[in-house]
Design a protein around this motif. Structure first.
Motif, mmCIF file in Angstrom:
data_model
loop_
_atom_site.group_PDB
_atom_site.id
_atom_site.type_symbol
_atom_site.label_atom_id
_atom_site.label_comp_id
_atom_site.label_asym_id
_atom_site.label_seq_id
_atom_site.Cartn_x
_atom_site.Cartn_y
_atom_site.Cartn_z
ATOM 1 N N VAL A 162 -34.294 18.937 -4.255
ATOM 2 C CA VAL A 162 -33.969 19.940 -5.269
ATOM 3 C C VAL A 162 -33.327 21.109 -4.522
ATOM 4 O O VAL A 162 -33.960 21.693 -3.636
ATOM 5 N N ALA A 163 -32.081 21.425 -4.862
ATOM 6 C CA ALA A 163 -31.384 22.447 -4.071
ATOM 7 C C ALA A 163 -30.246 23.115 -4.824
ATOM 8 O O ALA A 163 -29.658 22.522 -5.729
ATOM 9 N N ASN A 164 -29.962 24.335 -4.408
ATOM 10 C CA ASN A 164 -28.770 25.058 -4.840
ATOM 11 C C ASN A 164 -27.805 24.928 -3.664
ATOM 12 O O ASN A 164 -27.917 25.649 -2.681
ATOM 13 N N LEU A 165 -26.893 23.953 -3.741
ATOM 14 C CA LEU A 165 -26.058 23.618 -2.578
ATOM 15 C C LEU A 165 -24.867 24.568 -2.414
ATOM 16 O O LEU A 165 -24.226 24.927 -3.402
ATOM 17 N N PRO A 166 -24.567 24.933 -1.162
ATOM 18 C CA PRO A 166 -23.339 25.712 -0.937
ATOM 19 C C PRO A 166 -22.134 24.861 -1.351
ATOM 20 O O PRO A 166 -22.069 23.669 -1.025
ATOM 21 N N TYR A 167 -21.204 25.458 -2.082
ATOM 22 C CA TYR A 167 -20.048 24.712 -2.613
ATOM 23 C C TYR A 167 -19.267 23.970 -1.529
ATOM 24 O O TYR A 167 -18.831 22.850 -1.729
ATOM 25 N N TYR A 168 -19.095 24.627 -0.376
ATOM 26 C CA TYR A 168 -18.166 24.081 0.631
ATOM 27 C C TYR A 168 -18.673 22.812 1.313
ATOM 28 O O TYR A 168 -17.894 22.104 1.958
ATOM 29 N N VAL A 169 -19.971 22.504 1.176
ATOM 30 C CA VAL A 169 -20.487 21.268 1.807
ATOM 31 C C VAL A 169 -21.195 20.352 0.807
ATOM 32 O O VAL A 169 -21.957 19.466 1.204
ATOM 33 N N THR A 170 -20.943 20.551 -0.470
ATOM 34 C CA THR A 170 -21.625 19.753 -1.499
ATOM 35 C C THR A 170 -21.444 18.255 -1.278
ATOM 36 O O THR A 170 -22.417 17.503 -1.185
ATOM 37 N N THR A 171 -20.190 17.799 -1.192
ATOM 38 C CA THR A 171 -19.921 16.356 -1.098
ATOM 39 C C THR A 171 -20.487 15.740 0.184
ATOM 40 O O THR A 171 -21.180 14.719 0.113
ATOM 41 N N PRO A 172 -20.245 16.335 1.373
ATOM 42 C CA PRO A 172 -20.824 15.731 2.582
ATOM 43 C C PRO A 172 -22.352 15.628 2.533
ATOM 44 O O PRO A 172 -22.921 14.633 2.962
ATOM 45 N N ILE A 173 -23.012 16.655 1.984
ATOM 46 C CA ILE A 173 -24.478 16.613 1.920
ATOM 47 C C ILE A 173 -24.944 15.506 0.974
ATOM 48 O O ILE A 173 -25.816 14.705 1.319
ATOM 49 N N LEU A 174 -24.352 15.444 -0.213
ATOM 50 C CA LEU A 174 -24.759 14.414 -1.177
ATOM 51 C C LEU A 174 -24.518 13.015 -0.611
ATOM 52 O O LEU A 174 -25.372 12.127 -0.737
ATOM 53 N N MET A 175 -23.361 12.807 0.018
ATOM 54 C CA MET A 175 -23.064 11.470 0.552
ATOM 55 C C MET A 175 -23.988 11.101 1.716
ATOM 56 O O MET A 175 -24.386 9.946 1.844
ATOM 57 N N LYS A 176 -24.355 12.081 2.519
ATOM 58 C CA LYS A 176 -25.318 11.796 3.600
ATOM 59 C C LYS A 176 -26.656 11.353 3.005
ATOM 60 O O LYS A 176 -27.238 10.349 3.418
ATOM 61 N N LEU A 177 -27.137 12.097 2.008
ATOM 62 C CA LEU A 177 -28.429 11.775 1.387
ATOM 63 C C LEU A 177 -28.415 10.384 0.754
ATOM 64 O O LEU A 177 -29.401 9.650 0.806
ATOM 65 N N LEU A 178 -27.279 10.014 0.152
ATOM 66 C CA LEU A 178 -27.177 8.712 -0.520
ATOM 67 C C LEU A 178 -26.941 7.574 0.474
ATOM 68 O O LEU A 178 -27.607 6.540 0.410
ATOM 69 N N GLU A 179 -26.007 7.763 1.383
ATOM 70 C CA GLU A 179 -25.610 6.674 2.291
ATOM 71 C C GLU A 179 -26.689 6.324 3.315
ATOM 72 O O GLU A 179 -26.751 5.196 3.788
ATOM 73 N N GLU A 180 -27.539 7.296 3.642
ATOM 74 C CA GLU A 180 -28.588 7.020 4.638
ATOM 75 C C GLU A 180 -29.786 6.281 4.044
ATOM 76 O O GLU A 180 -30.766 6.022 4.734
ATOM 77 N N ARG A 181 -29.688 5.967 2.736
ATOM 78 C CA ARG A 181 -30.745 5.172 2.083
ATOM 79 C C ARG A 181 -32.123 5.791 2.320
ATOM 80 O O ARG A 181 -33.095 5.107 2.640
ATOM 81 N N LEU A 182 -32.204 7.096 2.172
ATOM 82 C CA LEU A 182 -33.464 7.803 2.362
ATOM 83 C C LEU A 182 -34.424 7.420 1.224
ATOM 84 O O LEU A 182 -33.982 7.116 0.121
ATOM 85 N N PRO A 183 -35.719 7.447 1.478
ATOM 86 C CA PRO A 183 -36.681 7.040 0.442
ATOM 87 C C PRO A 183 -36.868 8.130 -0.628
ATOM 88 O O PRO A 183 -37.940 8.717 -0.772
ATOM 89 N N LEU A 184 -35.803 8.393 -1.365
ATOM 90 C CA LEU A 184 -35.820 9.464 -2.366
ATOM 91 C C LEU A 184 -35.934 8.899 -3.775
ATOM 92 O O LEU A 184 -35.379 7.848 -4.076
ATOM 93 N N LYS A 185 -36.622 9.629 -4.636
ATOM 94 C CA LYS A 185 -36.723 9.264 -6.047
ATOM 95 C C LYS A 185 -35.543 9.852 -6.828
ATOM 96 O O LYS A 185 -34.979 9.207 -7.707
ATOM 97 N N SER A 186 -35.190 11.096 -6.497
ATOM 98 C CA SER A 186 -34.070 11.747 -7.190
ATOM 99 C C SER A 186 -33.505 12.895 -6.365
ATOM 100 O O SER A 186 -34.149 13.387 -5.427
ATOM 101 N N ILE A 187 -32.293 13.304 -6.741
ATOM 102 C CA ILE A 187 -31.626 14.459 -6.136
ATOM 103 C C ILE A 187 -31.162 15.341 -7.293
ATOM 104 O O ILE A 187 -30.341 14.915 -8.110
#
Length: 291
Positions: free
Chosen positions: A125-150
């Motif tokens: 759960v985060a208020n992401l800085p605009y300039y790194v939104t996409t890299p952060i989201l793709m890292k969280l998704l591509e690394e197959r982290l054990p997350l329920k939601s973002i």
């Protein structure tokens, strides 16, 4: 207990106390509206048995609201000037861990294993800085982290693109990449007026519910990503043109033609008209023909 951080007066007081000046380069815009923060927490749907990761806590406005409801909160903060501020503002809460690190460079997998060994589910759960939104989201998704939601607050326009459906102008490679791993839903519209300083654009709260397995099954995931990225390289060009110019090369035009034929896709269509399932079929046909 002091008043909530997310009010104009308390935010001003904290910034003055620590003589803190915002850095434009880090996309620092602090939330000063409790209703919006409560909306983000509600949209995320975590419970008191769950752990929460936050990215870019700022002075702790959202962190505080997360800590009131979650079992544990781990927040990544890149700006060393904010570490003493957070130690001060979040001192009433014993269930918060601040990690002074760039989340894009962090070994998030091992941090989750060590910090969240006694929680039911893990959410971001985060208020992401605009300039790194996409890299952060793709890292969280591509690394197959054990997350329920973002659940993230991001630029409204980017939220539209992530949640977009085929044959809309917002639909593109970011929509496919995010929806391959998750189910995307826009939850809240957030006006610029609830931030200090005010950004130039409005924001939106987007929730990505992580899929147990990707939306489509493909023979080679990295290749699938290359294929759809190539098909959106020039939105005005047909799929055929984009595949030839951005993926297979002119000398292998026949390979692209054959793959499109086998996948039953008209080569004159444009990328934004293809569903994720069609991109998966095209990717697999190209993969077989190429090998």
């Amino acid at each position: 207990m002091k008043k909530d951080i997310a009010t104009p007066a308390r935010t001003k007081e904290i910034l003055a106390k620590h003589n803190f000046h915002l850095k434009k380069s880090l996309g620092q815009n602090f939330l000063i509206d409790l209703n919006i923060l409560n909306g983000i927490v509600d949209a995320s749907g975590f419970t008191e048995k769950d752990g929460v990761i936050e990215i870019g806590p700022g002075i702790g406005a959202l962190t505080e609201q997360l800590a009131k409801k979650a079992k544990k909160v781990v927040a990544f903060e890149i700006d060393d000037r904010l570490i003493p501020v957070l130690e001060d503002t979040l001192s009433p809460y014993s269930n918060i861990e601040i990690i002074h690190e760039d989340v894009l460079k962090a070994d998030v997998q091992s941090i989750l294993a060590s910090s969240f060994n006694d929680v039911e589910h893990i959410h971001v759960v985060a208020n992401l800085p605009y300039y790194v939104t996409t890299p952060i989201l793709m890292k969280l998704l591509e690394e197959r982290l054990p997350l329920k939601s973002i659940t993230v607050m991001i630029q409204a326009e980017v939220a539209e693109r992530i949640a977009a459906v085929p044959s809309t102008k917002e639909y593109g490679s970011l929509s496919i990449a995010a929806q391959y791993f998750s189910e995307a839903k826009k939850k809240l519209h957030v006006p610029a007026s609830v931030f200090v300083p005010q950004p130039r654009v409005d924001s939106a709260v987007l929730k990505l519910t992580i899929r147990e397995r990707p939306l489509v099954s493909v023979k080679e995931e990295a290749w699938f990503f290359q294929v759809f990225h190539a098909c959106f390289a020039n939105r005005r060009k047909t799929i055929m043109n984009n595949l030839v110019h951005n993926l297979v090369g002119k000398e292998k035009k026949s390979l692209a033609e054959e793959a499109l034929h086998r996948a039953d896709i008209d080569p004159m269509r444009r990328g934004e008209t293809l569903s994720i399932e069609e991109f998966a079929a095209l990717s697999d046909e190209l993969y077989d023909l190429r090998n």
